[in-house]
Design a protein around this motif. Structure first.
Motif, PDB file in Angstrom:
ATOM      1  N   CYS A 133     -23.003   5.471  10.099  1.00  0.00           N
ATOM      2  CA  CYS A 133     -22.378   5.307  11.413  1.00  0.00           C
ATOM      3  C   CYS A 133     -23.120   6.132  12.470  1.00  0.00           C
ATOM      4  CB  CYS A 133     -20.911   5.710  11.354  1.00  0.00           C
ATOM      5  SG  CYS A 133     -20.589   7.260  10.483  1.00  0.00           S
ATOM      6  N   CYS A 134     -23.540   7.352  12.115  1.00  0.00           N
ATOM      7  CA  CYS A 134     -24.264   8.196  13.064  1.00  0.00           C
ATOM      8  C   CYS A 134     -25.592   7.566  13.450  1.00  0.00           C
ATOM      9  CB  CYS A 134     -24.506   9.589  12.477  1.00  0.00           C
ATOM     10  SG  CYS A 134     -23.045  10.649  12.421  1.00  0.00           S
ATOM     11  N   SER A 135     -26.351   7.119  12.456  1.00  0.00           N
ATOM     12  CA  SER A 135     -27.684   6.589  12.730  1.00  0.00           C
ATOM     13  C   SER A 135     -27.642   5.293  13.531  1.00  0.00           C
ATOM     14  CB  SER A 135     -28.446   6.365  11.417  1.00  0.00           C
ATOM     15  OG  SER A 135     -27.761   5.454  10.588  1.00  0.00           O
ATOM     16  N   VAL A 136     -26.591   4.489  13.346  1.00  0.00           N
ATOM     17  CA  VAL A 136     -26.508   3.205  14.038  1.00  0.00           C
ATOM     18  C   VAL A 136     -25.790   3.322  15.381  1.00  0.00           C
ATOM     19  CG1 VAL A 136     -25.574   0.856  13.941  1.00  0.00           C
ATOM     20  CG2 VAL A 136     -26.580   1.898  11.891  1.00  0.00           C
ATOM     21  N   LEU A 137     -24.675   4.048  15.401  1.00  0.00           N
ATOM     22  CA  LEU A 137     -23.820   4.067  16.584  1.00  0.00           C
ATOM     23  C   LEU A 137     -24.115   5.221  17.544  1.00  0.00           C
ATOM     24  CD1 LEU A 137     -20.406   3.337  14.803  1.00  0.00           C
ATOM     25  CD2 LEU A 137     -21.968   1.678  15.847  1.00  0.00           C
ATOM     26  N   LYS A 138     -24.747   6.272  17.044  1.00  0.00           N
ATOM     27  CA  LYS A 138     -24.817   7.496  17.833  1.00  0.00           C
ATOM     28  C   LYS A 138     -26.217   8.020  18.093  1.00  0.00           C
ATOM     29  CE  LYS A 138     -22.687  12.111  17.847  1.00  0.00           C
ATOM     30  NZ  LYS A 138     -21.826  13.051  17.077  1.00  0.00           N
ATOM     31  N   GLU A 139     -27.115   7.868  17.145  1.00  0.00           N
ATOM     32  CA  GLU A 139     -28.404   8.554  17.212  1.00  0.00           C
ATOM     33  C   GLU A 139     -29.564   7.644  17.582  1.00  0.00           C
ATOM     34  OE1 GLU A 139     -28.601  11.768  16.926  1.00  0.00           O
ATOM     35  OE2 GLU A 139     -26.504  12.074  16.389  1.00  0.00           O
ATOM     36  N   THR A 140     -29.309   6.628  18.377  1.00  0.00           N
ATOM     37  CA  THR A 140     -30.385   5.688  18.710  1.00  0.00           C
ATOM     38  C   THR A 140     -31.055   5.967  20.050  1.00  0.00           C
ATOM     39  OG1 THR A 140     -28.764   4.175  19.696  1.00  0.00           O
ATOM     40  CG2 THR A 140     -29.297   3.855  17.362  1.00  0.00           C
ATOM     41  N   ALA A 141     -30.412   6.764  20.886  1.00  0.00           N
ATOM     42  CA  ALA A 141     -30.961   7.009  22.225  1.00  0.00           C
ATOM     43  C   ALA A 141     -32.143   7.972  22.178  1.00  0.00           C
ATOM     44  CB  ALA A 141     -29.879   7.575  23.141  1.00  0.00           C
ATOM     45  N   GLY A 142     -33.076   7.772  23.062  1.00  0.00           N
ATOM     46  CA  GLY A 142     -34.147   8.751  23.239  1.00  0.00           C
ATOM     47  C   GLY A 142     -35.417   8.513  22.473  1.00  0.00           C
ATOM     48  N   LYS A 143     -35.600   7.351  21.890  1.00  0.00           N
ATOM     49  CA  LYS A 143     -36.851   7.090  21.179  1.00  0.00           C
ATOM     50  C   LYS A 143     -38.017   7.132  22.161  1.00  0.00           C
ATOM     51  CE  LYS A 143     -34.891   4.298  17.441  1.00  0.00           C
ATOM     52  NZ  LYS A 143     -34.883   2.980  16.754  1.00  0.00           N
ATOM     53  N   GLY A 144     -39.054   7.871  21.789  1.00  0.00           N
ATOM     54  CA  GLY A 144     -40.208   7.971  22.661  1.00  0.00           C
ATOM     55  C   GLY A 144     -39.958   8.782  23.908  1.00  0.00           C
ATOM     56  N   ARG A 145     -38.978   9.674  23.866  1.00  0.00           N
ATOM     57  CA  ARG A 145     -38.639  10.507  25.016  1.00  0.00           C
ATOM     58  C   ARG A 145     -38.499  11.966  24.594  1.00  0.00           C
ATOM     59  NH1 ARG A 145     -36.238   7.792  29.395  1.00  0.00           N
ATOM     60  NH2 ARG A 145     -36.313   9.812  30.449  1.00  0.00           N
ATOM     61  N   PHE A 146     -38.484  12.846  25.597  1.00  0.00           N
ATOM     62  CA  PHE A 146     -38.147  14.251  25.382  1.00  0.00           C
ATOM     63  C   PHE A 146     -36.672  14.375  25.755  1.00  0.00           C
ATOM     64  CE2 PHE A 146     -40.415  18.504  25.210  1.00  0.00           C
ATOM     65  CZ  PHE A 146     -39.283  19.196  24.839  1.00  0.00           C
ATOM     66  N   ILE A 147     -35.824  14.707  24.767  1.00  0.00           N
ATOM     67  CA  ILE A 147     -34.393  14.738  25.019  1.00  0.00           C
ATOM     68  C   ILE A 147     -33.849  16.162  24.965  1.00  0.00           C
ATOM     69  CG2 ILE A 147     -34.149  12.432  24.016  1.00  0.00           C
ATOM     70  CD1 ILE A 147     -32.764  13.739  21.623  1.00  0.00           C
ATOM     71  N   ALA A 148     -32.724  16.371  25.632  1.00  0.00           N
ATOM     72  CA  ALA A 148     -32.017  17.650  25.599  1.00  0.00           C
ATOM     73  C   ALA A 148     -30.616  17.395  25.078  1.00  0.00           C
ATOM     74  CB  ALA A 148     -31.966  18.270  26.995  1.00  0.00           C
ATOM     75  N   THR A 149     -30.141  18.269  24.191  1.00  0.00           N
ATOM     76  CA  THR A 149     -28.815  18.109  23.618  1.00  0.00           C
ATOM     77  C   THR A 149     -27.988  19.376  23.838  1.00  0.00           C
ATOM     78  OG1 THR A 149     -29.095  19.082  21.412  1.00  0.00           O
ATOM     79  CG2 THR A 149     -29.996  16.868  21.751  1.00  0.00           C
ATOM     80  N   GLY A 150     -26.716  19.279  23.506  1.00  0.00           N
ATOM     81  CA  GLY A 150     -25.833  20.436  23.567  1.00  0.00           C
ATOM     82  C   GLY A 150     -25.559  21.008  22.187  1.00  0.00           C
ATOM     83  N   VAL A 151     -26.453  20.766  21.241  1.00  0.00           N
ATOM     84  CA  VAL A 151     -26.283  21.261  19.874  1.00  0.00           C
ATOM     85  C   VAL A 151     -26.274  22.787  19.853  1.00  0.00           C
ATOM     86  CG1 VAL A 151     -27.455  21.491  17.650  1.00  0.00           C
ATOM     87  CG2 VAL A 151     -27.234  19.244  18.712  1.00  0.00           C
ATOM     88  N   ARG A 152     -25.324  23.359  19.081  1.00  0.00           N
ATOM     89  CA  ARG A 152     -25.236  24.825  18.935  1.00  0.00           C
ATOM     90  C   ARG A 152     -25.065  25.187  17.469  1.00  0.00           C
ATOM     91  NH1 ARG A 152     -20.935  27.337  20.557  1.00  0.00           N
ATOM     92  NH2 ARG A 152     -19.600  25.492  20.656  1.00  0.00           N
ATOM     93  N   ARG A 153     -25.713  26.247  17.035  1.00  0.00           N
ATOM     94  CA  ARG A 153     -25.570  26.698  15.659  1.00  0.00           C
ATOM     95  C   ARG A 153     -24.153  27.193  15.381  1.00  0.00           C
ATOM     96  NH1 ARG A 153     -30.459  29.843  16.586  1.00  0.00           N
ATOM     97  NH2 ARG A 153     -32.287  28.655  15.983  1.00  0.00           N
ATOM     98  N   ALA A 154     -23.477  27.703  16.395  1.00  0.00           N
ATOM     99  CA  ALA A 154     -22.135  28.259  16.209  1.00  0.00           C
ATOM    100  C   ALA A 154     -21.140  27.208  15.748  1.00  0.00           C
ATOM    101  CB  ALA A 154     -21.640  28.899  17.504  1.00  0.00           C
ATOM    102  N   GLU A 155     -21.483  25.927  15.883  1.00  0.00           N
ATOM    103  CA  GLU A 155     -20.590  24.877  15.418  1.00  0.00           C
ATOM    104  C   GLU A 155     -20.645  24.726  13.901  1.00  0.00           C
ATOM    105  OE1 GLU A 155     -20.198  21.719  18.987  1.00  0.00           O
ATOM    106  OE2 GLU A 155     -22.044  21.616  17.842  1.00  0.00           O
ATOM    107  N   SER A 156     -21.599  25.412  13.286  1.00  0.00           N
ATOM    108  CA  SER A 156     -21.754  25.369  11.844  1.00  0.00           C
ATOM    109  C   SER A 156     -20.998  26.517  11.197  1.00  0.00           C
ATOM    110  CB  SER A 156     -23.239  25.452  11.491  1.00  0.00           C
ATOM    111  OG  SER A 156     -23.429  25.852  10.164  1.00  0.00           O
ATOM    112  N   ALA A 157     -20.666  26.338   9.923  1.00  0.00           N
ATOM    113  CA  ALA A 157     -19.953  27.392   9.200  1.00  0.00           C
ATOM    114  C   ALA A 157     -20.862  28.588   8.944  1.00  0.00           C
ATOM    115  CB  ALA A 157     -19.416  26.853   7.878  1.00  0.00           C
ATOM    116  N   LYS A 158     -22.147  28.343   8.833  1.00  0.00           N
ATOM    117  CA  LYS A 158     -23.097  29.420   8.587  1.00  0.00           C
ATOM    118  C   LYS A 158     -24.078  29.525   9.746  1.00  0.00           C
ATOM    119  CE  LYS A 158     -23.056  28.900   3.579  1.00  0.00           C
ATOM    120  NZ  LYS A 158     -23.873  28.654   2.379  1.00  0.00           N
ATOM    121  N   ARG A 159     -24.735  30.676   9.797  1.00  0.00           N
ATOM    122  CA  ARG A 159     -25.696  30.874  10.865  1.00  0.00           C
ATOM    123  C   ARG A 159     -26.856  31.700  10.342  1.00  0.00           C
ATOM    124  NH1 ARG A 159     -24.248  32.437  17.082  1.00  0.00           N
ATOM    125  NH2 ARG A 159     -26.354  32.101  17.852  1.00  0.00           N
TER     126      ARG A 159
END
Length: 264
Positions: free
Chosen positions: A98-124
């Motif tokens: 579902c992620c690869s088809v519905l969510k992760e398709t934008a930005g091919k051939g581009r430089f993208i910026a995300t709001g990803v944070r390590r703090a959202e993970s259980a470990k760091r």
């Protein structure tokens, strides 16, 4: 770097969550040229859809380019409900098509910026500032013997990432921000965020996401029964496909699949 390498503005991927709102705010204040894109997963909370439209409308009034991408699969429009029968299995923690088809398709051939944070993970853990990303089947971060899929929010994500096969580069400007950092900045800048946070939600992803806890998923389906019914119908169609293909299954009805999917 985006202008030099791609001759295009930085592309901000927007999810409708607080981290995306914060990242957009930083880009606006930085005065850099950028475009913004949102992937419509078809299983977002209604409030997330409305919030995204409101944010995009205000940004467009200021002259920023905003685009909502509707998902496709095998060159045809698709939703979660039509994707499940095509895949002949429910999406799980270990098979997140579902992620690869519905969510992760934008930005091919581009430089993208995300709001990803390590703090959202259980470990760091401490990582290098730059990492090279390659994949045999899909995007992944390769460091020593470790591997993590690009859609993961884990301690393995870094500030700068490059996907060589797809010529896709990623910058995660708030990778090291804590939850307190995020909420303090949102309060200081008076940023309007998704209303679901006021209802006690810590994350506002897809309804029924396999990565979410059983407690959270149960709450979501109680609040959005229409989504529950849609999943059950999709699972019923999935079972029909499996029978037509001669695939073995332990389930007899879509409701049985749903019960297994959420509770087990």
């Amino acid at each position: 770097m985006s202008q030099q390498i791609y001759e295009k503005p930085l592309l901000l991927t927007y999810s409708g969550g607080k981290d995306s709102d914060l990242t957009v705010n930083l880009a606006v204040k930085a005065g850099i040229p950028f475009e913004i894109v949102h992937s419509l997963t078809t299983v977002d909370m209604p409030e997330t859809v409305y919030h995204t439209r409101q944010v995009f409308a205000k940004l467009e009034e200021k002259g920023f380019s905003c685009k909502i991408i509707k998902p496709t699969y095998k060159n045809a429009p698709v939703t979660m409900w039509t994707l499940i029968p095509q895949k002949s299995m429910p999406p799980t923690r270990f098979a997140r098509y579902c992620c690869s088809v519905l969510k992760e398709t934008a930005g091919k051939g581009r430089f993208i910026a995300t709001g990803v944070r390590r703090a959202e993970s259980a470990k760091r853990a401490s990582r290098e500032s730059f990492e090279i990303i390659g994949s045999r089947k899909q995007y992944s971060v390769l460091l020593s013997d470790n591997e993590v899929f690009m859609q993961d929010n884990t301690e393995k994500r870094t500030m700068f990432e490059t996907c060589r096969p797809k010529a896709k580069r990623t910058v995660n400007p708030i990778i090291d921000w804590t939850d307190d950092d995020v909420w303090d900045y949102i309060a200081a800048e008076n940023i309007n965020v998704n209303p679901k946070y006021r209802d006690g939600y810590k994350r506002v992803g897809c309804v029924g996401c396999p990565l979410s806890s059983k407690c959270n998923r149960t709450r979501e389906f109680e609040e959005y029964p229409t989504y529950k019914r849609a999943y059950i119908r999709a699972f019923d169609k999935m079972l029909d496909v499996r029978k037509a293909k001669g695939l073995a299954t332990e389930w007899k009805t879509g409701e049985e699949v749903f019960e297994w999917w959420v509770n087990r």
